[in-house]
Design an enzyme around this catalytic site. Structure first.
Site, PDB file in Angstrom:
ATOM      1  N   LYS A 187       7.042   3.708   7.821  1.00 57.33           N
ATOM      2  CA  LYS A 187       7.015   2.559   8.704  1.00 57.33           C
ATOM      3  C   LYS A 187       8.344   2.392   9.507  1.00 57.33           C
ATOM      4  CE  LYS A 187       2.564   2.138   8.619  1.00 57.33           C
ATOM      5  NZ  LYS A 187       1.813   0.878   7.771  1.00 57.33           N
ATOM      6  N   ARG A 193      -0.155   3.535  -0.491  1.00 56.23           N
ATOM      7  CA  ARG A 193      -0.757   4.464   0.460  1.00 56.23           C
ATOM      8  C   ARG A 193       0.587   5.402   1.015  1.00 56.23           C
ATOM      9  NH1 ARG A 193      -1.581   4.990   6.089  1.00 56.23           N
ATOM     10  NH2 ARG A 193      -3.390   6.278   6.641  1.00 56.23           N
TER      11      ARG A 193
END
Length: 284
Positions: free
Chosen positions: A229, A263
């Protein structure tokens, strides 16, 4: 959320699949499989069905407990092109059944109940809704009818640096749990996801990770997807494929703060890191 509701959540009987996934000494690992041409993380590398299936096989070999298949880019930094349910289903059709046949539970990453229904009909076992049952009115009804686990992710249309992100998440989840309750979704079927990077500034994503344990007060399993991210690059510039170290650091901290599922794109590295964390902790 009331104290009574919180207590009911805390004692909810977990769905059998979740009970199995969460029985390991470290968080279960969900491997990411994007069958889109415009993913932020892999640039459409697995859009071709044969490459997608090969990647799913590799993720499982590396230790993935779940394969999360998505056919619409929901990258949180703008520029993602919305697609119709028909397009998502067309992208999933040549991949999904073969992915399910690999023997690891498959989750469908979609905000559309029509797509989720197709995936469940094809053998998917989990619904992963990036809008937390709040974007498609039919999603909660579908999940309840099929009695499957659902991942409820916090999201916002855009980031607002002025808000208290933790309070915003708690209010959002209270609404999602209300929707779930009205639809008849058992609390033991629900997993919460703080939505790292979605509708958040980089600082707010860091806050969500640092204060993840506050979400545990809701008494539900937590999934964290910090993999590659953008907030990682806010600490040190790096392209998505160069953020593995930051992803590992974020996920280890999340595991220590109560994450139950991680995840990840880089499954082998995350699994190794989690195993080493547990091995070291056992020597205390």
């Amino acid at each position: 959320m009331s104290a009574t509701a919180s207590a009911e959540t805390a004692t909810a009987e977990p769905h059998p699949l979740l009970r199995k996934l969460l029985s390991k000494p470290y968080p279960a690992v969900m491997g990411v499989l994007n069958v889109t041409p415009d993913s932020f993380s892999d640039g459409g590398q697995y859009f071709a069905p044969n490459r997608a299936l090969a990647h799913a096989q590799r993720l499982i070999a590396e230790g993935a407990d779940i394969i999360d298949v998505g056919a619409e880019s929901t990258r949180p930094y703008g520029g993602a092109r919305p697609v119709t349910a028909e397009t998502e289903i067309a992208r999933l059709t040549p991949v999904l059944r073969d992915a399910v046949a690999l023997g690891v539970p498959v989750s469908i990453d979609s905000m559309k109940s029509e797509v989720a229904a197709f995936a469940l009909d094809t053998g998917a076992a989990i619904v992963n809704d990036v809008w937390g049952l709040q974007r498609d009115a039919g999603m909660a009804t579908l999940v309840a009818a099929r009695n499957v686990p659902v991942i409820v992710m916090h999201n916002r249309d855009k980031a607002d640096p002025a808000i208290d992100i933790m309070q915003d998440m708690l209010a959002f989840f209270a609404r999602s749990l209300e929707i779930a309750g009205h639809a008849g979704i058992p609390r033991g079927n629900i997993v919460l996801d703080p939505g790292i990077g979605f509708g958040k500034t980089s600082d707010q994503s860091k806050i969500a990770l640092a204060r993840l344990d506050e979400l545990k007060s809701l008494g539900l399993p937590i999934l964290v997807g910090a993999s590659r991210k953008r907030f990682i690059a806010s600490v040190g510039p790096a392209e998505p494929e160069e953020r593995i170290g930051g992803s590992i650091a974020a996920h280890l901290l999340a595991a220590q703060r109560g994450a139950d599922i991680i995840r990840a794109h880089d499954v082998a590295e995350i699994v190794q890191a989690l195993r080493i964390m547990v091995a070291i902790e056992e020597k205390r």
